[in-house]
Motif scaffolding. Structure first.
Motif, PDB file in Angstrom:
ATOM      1  N   HIS A  37       0.833  -1.429  -0.141  1.00 57.14           N
ATOM      2  CA  HIS A  37      -0.079  -0.077   0.138  1.00 57.14           C
ATOM      3  C   HIS A  37       0.653   1.262  -0.130  1.00 57.14           C
ATOM      4  O   HIS A  37       0.423   2.415  -0.372  1.00 57.14           O
ATOM      5  N   ALA A  38       1.773   1.421   0.461  1.00 55.33           N
ATOM      6  CA  ALA A  38       2.743   1.875   0.708  1.00 55.33           C
ATOM      7  C   ALA A  38       2.929   2.959  -0.785  1.00 55.33           C
ATOM      8  O   ALA A  38       2.574   4.666  -0.844  1.00 55.33           O
ATOM      9  N   GLY A  39       2.715   3.008  -1.794  1.00 51.19           N
ATOM     10  CA  GLY A  39       3.056   3.260  -3.116  1.00 51.19           C
ATOM     11  C   GLY A  39       1.657   4.113  -3.792  1.00 51.19           C
ATOM     12  O   GLY A  39       1.314   4.332  -5.189  1.00 51.19           O
ATOM     13  N   ASP A  40       0.358   3.687  -2.902  1.00 51.38           N
ATOM     14  CA  ASP A  40      -0.576   4.146  -3.181  1.00 51.38           C
ATOM     15  C   ASP A  40      -1.185   5.645  -2.451  1.00 51.38           C
ATOM     16  O   ASP A  40      -1.100   6.266  -1.806  1.00 51.38           O
ATOM     17  N   ALA A  41      -0.973   6.461  -3.998  1.00 46.42           N
ATOM     18  CA  ALA A  41      -1.371   8.417  -3.836  1.00 46.42           C
ATOM     19  C   ALA A  41      -2.650   8.999  -2.967  1.00 46.42           C
ATOM     20  O   ALA A  41      -2.030   9.389  -2.050  1.00 46.42           O
ATOM     21  N   GLU A  42      -3.127   8.062  -3.766  1.00 48.92           N
ATOM     22  CA  GLU A  42      -5.044   7.895  -2.670  1.00 48.92           C
ATOM     23  C   GLU A  42      -4.665   7.724  -1.300  1.00 48.92           C
ATOM     24  O   GLU A  42      -5.392   8.689  -0.902  1.00 48.92           O
ATOM     25  N   LEU A  43      -3.574   6.381  -1.614  1.00 54.16           N
ATOM     26  CA  LEU A  43      -4.236   6.625   0.035  1.00 54.16           C
ATOM     27  C   LEU A  43      -4.193   7.622   1.107  1.00 54.16           C
ATOM     28  O   LEU A  43      -3.423   7.537   2.327  1.00 54.16           O
TER      29      LEU A  43
END
Ligand code: SF4
Length: 80
Positions: free
Chosen positions: A18-24
């Protein structure tokens, strides 16, 4: 873990998945009252200097899918 020896009592981790999820990343940046998450286009970074400011509020957990964020209390080994 070396950081534990330097007075860090809370570990905050974002899963690689999840670390690369800009929205999160932006949701976490917005949610945390003590600025532990920094959002960028590349995703989310944990601001290590701020980890001990964690107030265990759980807002980051509410803002993220299950398993994306882990908060560990290093002093007793439990996770939120
Ligand atoms: S539990 Fe609260 S203070 Fe701690 S990292 Fe999550 S949002 Fe920030």
């Amino acid at each position: 873990m070396a950081e534990a020896l330097h007075g860090i009592f809370i570990e905050v981790e974002v899963s690689d998945e999840h670390a690369g999820d800009a929205e999160l990343a932006q949701k976490l940046d917005d949610a945390c009252p003590v600025d532990i998450f920094k959002a960028s286009e590349a995703g989310v970074t944990v601001v290590h200097e701020n980890k001990d400011e964690c107030v265990l509020c759980g807002l980051c957990l509410d803002a993220s899918p299950p398993g994306a964020v882990t908060i560990t209390k290093l002093y007793d080994g439990t996770t939120l």
